[in-house]
Design an enzyme around this catalytic site. Structure first.
Site, short mmCIF file in Angstrom:
data_model
loop_
_atom_site.label_atom_id
_atom_site.label_comp_id
_atom_site.label_asym_id
_atom_site.label_seq_id
_atom_site.Cartn_x
_atom_site.Cartn_y
_atom_site.Cartn_z
N ASP A 1 0.82 -1.21 0.00
CA ASP A 1 0.00 0.00 0.00
C ASP A 1 0.86 1.26 0.00
O ASP A 1 1.95 1.28 0.58
CB ASP A 1 -0.89 -0.03 1.26
CG ASP A 1 -2.15 0.76 1.07
OD1 ASP A 1 -2.34 1.36 -0.01
OD2 ASP A 1 -2.96 0.80 2.01
N HIS B 1 3.12 3.18 -8.95
CA HIS B 1 2.99 1.73 -9.17
C HIS B 1 4.26 1.16 -9.79
O HIS B 1 4.68 0.05 -9.47
CB HIS B 1 1.77 1.44 -10.05
CG HIS B 1 0.47 1.83 -9.41
ND1 HIS B 1 0.16 1.50 -8.11
CD2 HIS B 1 -0.59 2.55 -9.87
CE1 HIS B 1 -1.04 1.97 -7.81
NE2 HIS B 1 -1.51 2.62 -8.86
N LEU C 1 11.52 -20.13 -3.91
CA LEU C 1 10.47 -19.26 -3.38
C LEU C 1 9.21 -19.44 -4.22
O LEU C 1 9.28 -19.47 -5.44
CB LEU C 1 10.92 -17.79 -3.45
CG LEU C 1 9.88 -16.74 -3.03
CD1 LEU C 1 9.67 -16.76 -1.51
CD2 LEU C 1 10.32 -15.34 -3.46
C1 FPP Z 1 -1.74 0.15 -3.43
O1 FPP Z 1 -1.30 1.48 -3.46
C2 FPP Z 1 -1.17 -0.57 -4.54
C3 FPP Z 1 -1.87 -1.13 -5.56
C4 FPP Z 1 -3.34 -1.09 -5.69
C5 FPP Z 1 -1.18 -1.81 -6.66
C6 FPP Z 1 -0.07 -2.72 -6.20
C7 FPP Z 1 0.75 -3.05 -7.36
C8 FPP Z 1 2.09 -3.00 -7.37
C9 FPP Z 1 2.94 -2.69 -6.22
C10 FPP Z 1 2.74 -3.30 -8.63
C11 FPP Z 1 3.54 -4.56 -8.57
C12 FPP Z 1 2.80 -5.78 -8.71
C13 FPP Z 1 3.07 -6.75 -9.60
C14 FPP Z 1 2.54 -8.10 -9.38
C15 FPP Z 1 3.87 -6.56 -10.81
P1 FPP Z 1 -2.39 2.61 -3.66
O2 FPP Z 1 -2.53 2.89 -5.11
O3 FPP Z 1 -3.65 2.22 -2.98
O4 FPP Z 1 -1.71 3.82 -2.94
P2 FPP Z 1 -2.43 4.98 -2.11
O5 FPP Z 1 -3.21 4.31 -1.04
O6 FPP Z 1 -1.29 5.78 -1.58
O7 FPP Z 1 -3.28 5.73 -3.08
#
Ligand code: FPP
Length: 219
Positions: A18, A35, A129
Site C-alpha cells: 500500500d 505503481h 520461493l
Molecule cells: C496500493 O497502493 C497498490 C496497488 C493497488 C497496486 C499494487 C501493485 C504494485 C505494487 C505493482 C507490482 C505488482 C506486480 C505483481 C507486478 P495505492 O494505489 O492504494 O496507494 P495509495 O493508497 O497511496 O493511493
C-alpha cells in the site's frame, strides 16, 4: 518445547503493498509512477525473501474492489502487470522463483491471462520461493468458492505486512490469516526494502505465537 523447535524458517509472508499513490503524490508524479516504483520494491523483496527464511510470499497486486478505480489507473496497472511478466519471468526462473496467481481470471484481458499462464508454466519448477500474486482477488469470494469445492482456500499465513500506515485486511487472505501475526509499516510500499523486511521478521520472531494455547511460561 524449546522455542527453537517452534521456530519455522520456511515462512509464508503476505504483503499488502500500500501507498504507491501517496509515494507518487509526495513527489508530484502521476500515480502510475508510484505503481512503477512499487514494482521495483517488489523485485527487491522477492530477491531478499529466501535469505530471510521466506518460502512463500503472497502479494496483493489488484483486488476485486480495485475495478472501482478510474479506468485510466486500472489500464495502467494491467499494463504494468503485463510488462512485469514480460521483463521478469526469465529472472524468476534463474532465481528459482515459482510464480502463480490467485483470484479471478475471467474479467482480466485475454492477453494478460495468456502471459500469466505462460509465466506459471515456465516458472513451475522453481523451488526456492513460491511467489503468489493476487490479481482480481477477493478473500470472501475465495472462501465461498473453497467451501463449494470442499477444499481449504490456501496455506496459512505466518506474517502479514501492510505498508503505508494503514491497518486493515481489506478482503485479503481472510481465512489464511486466521493465526497470522500482523505487522504494519509506516513507509509507503515503494520505499520498503530488504532492511524493512528484516525488521518485520525480527518483530515476528520476537512474538510468541500461541495458536489459542497458554503462554509457554504457564505450561
Ligand atoms: C496500493 O497502493 C497498490 C496497488 C493497488 C497496486 C499494487 C501493485 C504494485 C505494487 C505493482 C507490482 C505488482 C506486480 C505483481 C507486478 P495505492 O494505489 O492504494 O496507494 P495509495 O493508497 O497511496 O493511493
Amino acid at each position: 518445547m524449546p522455542s527453537s523447535l517452534l521456530r519455522k524458517d520456511s515462512l509464508h509472508v503476505a504483503a499488502i503493498m500500500d501507498g504507491n499513490g501517496r509515494w507518487a503524490r509526495a513527489r508530484g508524479l502521476p500515480r502510475r509512477e508510484g505503481h512503477r516504483a512499487g514494482i521495483e520494491a517488489l523485485r527487491r523483496i522477492v530477491k531478499a525473501a529466501p535469505d530471510a527464511g521466506i518460502s512463500t510470499l503472497t502479494v496483493h497486486a489488484f483486488s476485486a474492489a480495485n475495478w472501482n478505480r478510474p479506468a485510466e489507473e486500472v489500464a495502467d496497472l494491467l499494463k504494468l502487470f503485463e510488462q512485469y511478466l514480460d521483463s521478469e519471468t526469465e529472472t524468476l526462473v534463474a532465481d528459482g522463483v515459482r510464480l502463480s496467481f490467485i483470484g479471478r481470471r475471467d474479467r482480466l484481458p485475454a492477453n494478460l491471462v495468456a502471459e500469466m499462464e505462460r509465466a506459471e508454466a515456465v516458472t513451475e519448477w522453481g523451488d526456492v520461493l513460491s511467489l503468489r500474486v493476487a490479481l482480481d482477488y477477493s478473500a470472501r469470494e475465495a472462501i465461498i468458492a473453497a467451501v463449494k469445492n470442499g477444499v481449504p482456500p490456501g496455506p496459512d499465513v505466518d506474517l502479514l505486512i501492510r505498508t503505508s500506515g494503514e491497518q486493515r485486511l481489506s478482503d485479503f487472505l481472510l481465512w489464511e490469516c486466521a493465526y497470522a501475526e500482523l505487522y504494519f509499516a509506516a513507509k509507503n510500499w515503494p520505499d520498503f526494502d530488504a532492511g524493512d523486511l528484516a525488521a518485520a521478521l525480527a518483530a515476528f520472531h520476537a512474538r510468541e505465537r500461541r495458536f489459542g494455547a497458554l503462554p509457554q511460561a504457564a505450561e
